[in-house]
Design a protein around this motif. Structure first.
Motif, PDB file in Angstrom:
ATOM      1  N   GLU A  78      64.807 -48.293  61.404  1.00 20.66           N
ATOM      2  CA  GLU A  78      63.056 -48.386  62.114  1.00 20.66           C
ATOM      3  C   GLU A  78      63.132 -48.440  64.026  1.00 20.66           C
ATOM      4  O   GLU A  78      62.793 -49.766  64.285  1.00 20.66           O
ATOM      5  N   PHE A  79      64.087 -47.790  64.197  1.00 21.73           N
ATOM      6  CA  PHE A  79      64.646 -47.328  65.272  1.00 21.73           C
ATOM      7  C   PHE A  79      64.052 -45.945  66.354  1.00 21.73           C
ATOM      8  O   PHE A  79      63.630 -45.117  65.427  1.00 21.73           O
ATOM      9  N   VAL A  80      63.435 -45.987  67.527  1.00 21.73           N
ATOM     10  CA  VAL A  80      62.954 -44.984  68.437  1.00 21.73           C
ATOM     11  C   VAL A  80      63.791 -45.273  69.999  1.00 21.73           C
ATOM     12  O   VAL A  80      63.980 -46.048  70.302  1.00 21.73           O
ATOM     13  N   ALA A  81      64.142 -44.998  70.325  1.00 20.87           N
ATOM     14  CA  ALA A  81      64.980 -44.373  71.029  1.00 20.87           C
ATOM     15  C   ALA A  81      63.751 -43.334  72.718  1.00 20.87           C
ATOM     16  O   ALA A  81      63.831 -42.376  72.338  1.00 20.87           O
ATOM     17  N   SER A  82      64.383 -43.564  74.032  1.00 21.82           N
ATOM     18  CA  SER A  82      62.835 -43.023  75.353  1.00 21.82           C
ATOM     19  C   SER A  82      64.190 -42.684  75.935  1.00 21.82           C
ATOM     20  O   SER A  82      65.241 -43.763  76.689  1.00 21.82           O
ATOM     21  N   GLY A  83      64.349 -41.602  76.431  1.00 23.82           N
ATOM     22  CA  GLY A  83      64.225 -41.782  77.845  1.00 23.82           C
ATOM     23  C   GLY A  83      63.422 -41.499  78.968  1.00 23.82           C
ATOM     24  O   GLY A  83      62.491 -40.257  78.920  1.00 23.82           O
ATOM     25  N   SER A  84      64.197 -41.449  80.516  1.00 22.49           N
ATOM     26  CA  SER A  84      62.238 -41.512  81.010  1.00 22.49           C
ATOM     27  C   SER A  84      62.873 -41.304  82.177  1.00 22.49           C
ATOM     28  O   SER A  84      64.080 -40.493  82.370  1.00 22.49           O
ATOM     29  N   GLN A  85      62.026 -40.527  83.369  1.00 21.20           N
ATOM     30  CA  GLN A  85      62.301 -39.670  84.472  1.00 21.20           C
ATOM     31  C   GLN A  85      62.487 -41.375  85.503  1.00 21.20           C
ATOM     32  O   GLN A  85      63.472 -41.216  86.620  1.00 21.20           O
ATOM     33  N   ASP A  86      63.229 -42.318  84.761  1.00 26.03           N
ATOM     34  CA  ASP A  86      63.508 -43.547  85.830  1.00 26.03           C
ATOM     35  C   ASP A  86      64.679 -43.595  85.914  1.00 26.03           C
ATOM     36  O   ASP A  86      64.829 -45.103  85.734  1.00 26.03           O
ATOM     37  N   THR A  87      65.400 -43.216  85.112  1.00 33.34           N
ATOM     38  CA  THR A  87      66.855 -42.806  84.719  1.00 33.34           C
ATOM     39  C   THR A  87      66.927 -43.540  83.644  1.00 33.34           C
ATOM     40  O   THR A  87      68.467 -43.644  83.222  1.00 33.34           O
ATOM     41  N   ASN A  88      66.216 -44.844  83.024  1.00 37.83           N
ATOM     42  CA  ASN A  88      66.638 -45.254  81.758  1.00 37.83           C
ATOM     43  C   ASN A  88      66.655 -44.485  80.655  1.00 37.83           C
ATOM     44  O   ASN A  88      65.545 -44.252  80.140  1.00 37.83           O
ATOM     45  N   ILE A  89      67.712 -45.634  79.307  1.00 38.06           N
ATOM     46  CA  ILE A  89      67.165 -44.811  77.755  1.00 38.06           C
ATOM     47  C   ILE A  89      67.153 -46.456  77.568  1.00 38.06           C
ATOM     48  O   ILE A  89      67.971 -47.518  77.768  1.00 38.06           O
ATOM     49  N   LYS A  90      65.987 -46.585  76.696  1.00 38.30           N
ATOM     50  CA  LYS A  90      66.321 -47.460  75.995  1.00 38.30           C
ATOM     51  C   LYS A  90      65.701 -47.420  74.568  1.00 38.30           C
ATOM     52  O   LYS A  90      65.528 -46.266  74.225  1.00 38.30           O
ATOM     53  N   LEU A  91      66.404 -48.255  74.012  1.00 33.10           N
ATOM     54  CA  LEU A  91      65.798 -48.555  72.655  1.00 33.10           C
ATOM     55  C   LEU A  91      65.295 -50.198  71.543  1.00 33.10           C
ATOM     56  O   LEU A  91      64.773 -50.954  71.823  1.00 33.10           O
ATOM     57  N   TRP A  92      64.138 -49.584  71.303  1.00 32.23           N
ATOM     58  CA  TRP A  92      63.600 -49.981  70.788  1.00 32.23           C
ATOM     59  C   TRP A  92      62.963 -49.844  68.805  1.00 32.23           C
ATOM     60  O   TRP A  92      63.536 -49.482  68.470  1.00 32.23           O
ATOM     61  N   ASP A  93      63.091 -51.583  68.745  1.00 36.53           N
ATOM     62  CA  ASP A  93      62.610 -51.781  67.432  1.00 36.53           C
ATOM     63  C   ASP A  93      60.771 -52.443  66.735  1.00 36.53           C
ATOM     64  O   ASP A  93      60.613 -53.077  67.525  1.00 36.53           O
ATOM     65  N   ILE A  94      61.308 -51.613  66.200  1.00 33.10           N
ATOM     66  CA  ILE A  94      59.664 -50.959  65.720  1.00 33.10           C
ATOM     67  C   ILE A  94      59.162 -52.658  64.866  1.00 33.10           C
ATOM     68  O   ILE A  94      58.248 -53.115  64.952  1.00 33.10           O
ATOM     69  N   ARG A  95      59.916 -53.031  64.258  1.00 34.40           N
ATOM     70  CA  ARG A  95      59.682 -53.900  63.296  1.00 34.40           C
ATOM     71  C   ARG A  95      59.594 -54.939  63.858  1.00 34.40           C
ATOM     72  O   ARG A  95      58.882 -55.912  64.021  1.00 34.40           O
ATOM     73  N   ARG A  96      61.013 -55.517  65.096  1.00 31.29           N
ATOM     74  CA  ARG A  96      60.391 -57.082  65.707  1.00 31.29           C
ATOM     75  C   ARG A  96      60.074 -56.671  67.247  1.00 31.29           C
ATOM     76  O   ARG A  96      59.633 -57.281  67.506  1.00 31.29           O
TER      77      ARG A  96
END
Length: 638
Positions: free
Chosen positions: A118-136
């Motif tokens: 249960e993880f989501v990856a996001s990419g943004s115009q701010d040039t960063n990539i973030k990996l999110w843990d939906i559970r934690r």
């Protein structure tokens, strides 16, 4: 006498009015090929069943246009990112919001769900990539390396890697458990819009605005082949489920490619314009495109698409349809992904959600609960898709039958089937959601293990090897940090030696002479705390440094620059404008002439900075409001 019905290879299925304003993003569910999610400038996410005219569900909560949407593999969760940088995750079966994720500072350009966790990856115009843990409920890792907007993210089929494509013309491959970049794939000469992993082999495809598709070997980390001559920018590609070919949604056509060697198997004319996403179901390829507030869906019958290569070196010329070809008898040229035997179960997800619901919600939780809703628009279609399911999996009727092709000469029937229908049905109330606001303060990682991504690995690596790798990474980062901090401490000692003499101007001059912005920031953070330390001659030295700080990629540098500039404007701008507007003096006044020269220099420097402040005043978030305030303070310069 009845006219025989002649089926088509490709046809338009439907056109709908998807939003009250322009559509800004859309995605197909890859498991069924029948579920469509759209995001609009009206800040809503709407859910549709392909070839049905009415909206199933409308998801609200975002306060700026929805820039990116993504469904997870079972089509039970949906994530949407907005223009302001916020991300929301909804549970479609429970018809409620699960999470709100905050941390990006600009548009969310790309999203993807991890295949086994249960993880989501996001990419943004701010040039960063973030990996999110939906559970934690937090940011697990932040990946830095791209220099421009991240346009596409894809997890590998085994869940170990993440591929990213960006406007900086590069494709990067990230190791999730190590939290670092494995390889960078240069070669494209334009922004890279899409990446896709081969379903079985260590192979990656990337499509770019330079009108090429490149295939990358993930064992040797080198290019396999390059398809050139696309009629326009490549925006959507999709591997066939068995991996035999790649489909490319070109301008008004579908092209079918092979890569070893590179060749075009077939080309089908489809009047879909700029197709935005592709999916496959029941030997049919579904393509969707949007224009203003309308979304159109198209079908290509893969049983009528053949594999006749166009390269002389290719000895295999199989004229059978791609959908009817047997599996390849030869062994694959590359390694095959080793998928875990089991994935994270849904029971675990529901349990964790219930635990989070027992928490006493904060005022921010209550506010987001009121603002974020999942409104069922069409109860019949919703129940057909999300409610009836057995203990193993849901198998709704929508997945069983292919879409029938309209008769070749019956245009009236086709137009009737494609008649638009706005999503304005009567809304049925649903229970209020109970979301949790998830701050990502300072983007601190909350930690993860390989088992978070691979819950069932048959042959785990020895713990000793993992510990050695972890310690090696820690030592490597430790040594680098020690070198940086030692150098910074030495420079600060030099400035402090001058500071003890009480000469603030000379202290600032010495900090500037070191040519290290971090030292300037440290010194300004001290000076900013006591406004009486500021003098006009200090402004002439600091203003060029402030211009550099405002353009920095570091948030703390920008914040310090804004604070210093605000103090200068409030304390000295009225004095500068008054002295410059005063009539020339009679006689010789050395001190007045020196003050006039300093005011002219400051005015010139402020004019240079004003253009930068104006260009950044349109940013969203805290920095945007700071720049807007500075822009108002600098209005008298004009």
């Amino acid at each position: 006498m009845a006219t025989p019905v002649v089926t088509k290879t490709a046809w338009k299925l439907q056109e709908i009015v998807a939003h009250a304003s322009n559509v800004s993003s859309l995605v197909l569910g890859k498991a069924s090929g029948r579920l469509l999610a759209t995001g609009g400038d009206d800040c809503r996410v709407n859910l549709w069943s392909i070839n049905k005219p009415n909206c199933i569900m409308s998801l609200t909560g975002h306060t700026s246009p929805v820039e990116s949407v993504r469904l997870n593999t079972p089509e039970e969760l949906i994530v949407a990112g907005s223009q302001s940088g916020s991300i929301r995750v909804w549970d479609l079966e429970a018809a409620k919001i699960l999470r709100t994720l905050m941390g990006h500072k600009a548009n969310i350009c790309s999203l993807d769900f991890h295949p086994y966790g249960e993880f989501v990856a996001s990419g943004s115009q701010d040039t960063n990539i973030k990996l999110w843990d939906i559970r934690r409920k937090g940011c697990v890792f932040r990946y830095r390396g791209h220099s421009q907007a991240v346009r596409c993210l894809r997890f590998s089929p085994d869940g170990k890697w993440l591929a990213s494509a960006a406007d900086d013309h590069t494709v990067k491959l990230w190791d999730l458990t190590a939290g670092k970049m494995m390889s960078e794939f240069p070669g494209h000469t334009g922004p890279v819009n899409v990446v896709e992993f081969h379903p079985n082999e260590y192979l990656l495809a990337s499509g770019s605005s330079d009108r090429t598709i490149r295939f990358w070997d993930l064992e040797k980390f080198q290019v396999v082949s390059c398809i050139e001559g696309e009629p326009g920018p490549v925006r959507s590609v999709l591997f066939n489920p068995d991996g035999c070919c790649l489909y490319s949604g070109c301008q008004d056509s579908l092209r079918v490619y092979g890569w070893e060697p590179e060749r075009c198997f077939d080309m089908v004319l489809v009047n879909w314009g700029k197709v935005a996403d592709l999916a496959i179901c029941n030997d049919q390829l579904i393509g969707v495109a949007f224009s203003q507030s309308n979304v159109s869906s198209y079908v290509v019958d893969l049983t009528r698409v053949t594999r006749t290569g166009t390269v002389a070196q290719d000895p295999v010329q199989d004229s059978r349809p791609l959908a009817q070809q047997p599996p390849h008898p030869s062994a694959p040229l590359r390694r095959i992904y080793e998928r875990p035997s089991t994935a994270c179960s849904k029971t675990q997800r529901v349990k964790q959600n219930s635990e989070s619901e027992r928490r006493s919600p904060s005022s921010e939780d209550d506010r987001d609960e009121r603002e974020s809703r999942a409104e069922i628009q069409n109860a019949e279609d919703y129940n057909e898709i999300f409610q009836p399911k057995n203990s193993i999996s849901r198998t709704p009727p929508r997945r069983s039958e292919p879409f029938p092709a309209p008769p070749e000469d019956d245009m009236a029937t086709a137009k009737e089937a494609a008649k638009p229908s706005p999503a304005t049905d009567t809304q049925l109330p649903v229970p209020n959601a109970e979301p949790a606001i998830i701050p990502a303060t300072r983007n601190e990682p909350i930690g993860l293990k390989a088992s978070d991504f691979l819950p069932a690995v048959k042959v785990p690596q020895p713990a000793e090897l993992v510990d050695e790798d972890a310690m090696s990474q820690i030592r490597k980062g430790h040594d680098t940090m020690c070198v940086v901090l030692t150098s910074r401490h030495k420079n600060l000692d030099t400035v402090r030696a001058v500071w003890t003499t009480g000469d603030i101007k000379t202290s600032v001059d010495s900090a500037v002479a070191i040519n290290d912005l971090s030292v300037v920031v440290d010194l300004l953070n001290i000076v900013n705390q006591k406004a009486s330390l500021w003098k006009l001659d200090l402004c002439t030295t600091v203003l060029p440094q402030i211009e550099k700080l405002l353009q920095s990629k570091y948030e703390s540098y920008v914040q310090t620059g804004c604070t210093s500039l605000k103090l200068i404007l409030q304390r000295f701008l009225p004095l500068i404008t008054d002295i410059l507007a005063a009539p020339p003096s009679v006689g010789v006044d050395i001190s007045r002439e020196e003050r006039l020269l300093k005011c002219r220099l400051c005015y010139k420097q402020l004019k240079s900075i004003s253009g930068l402040v104006k260009s950044k005043s349109g940013l969203s978030g805290r920095h945007g409001s700071a720049f807007r305030e500075l822009h108002l303070l600098m209005a008298s310069l004009d």
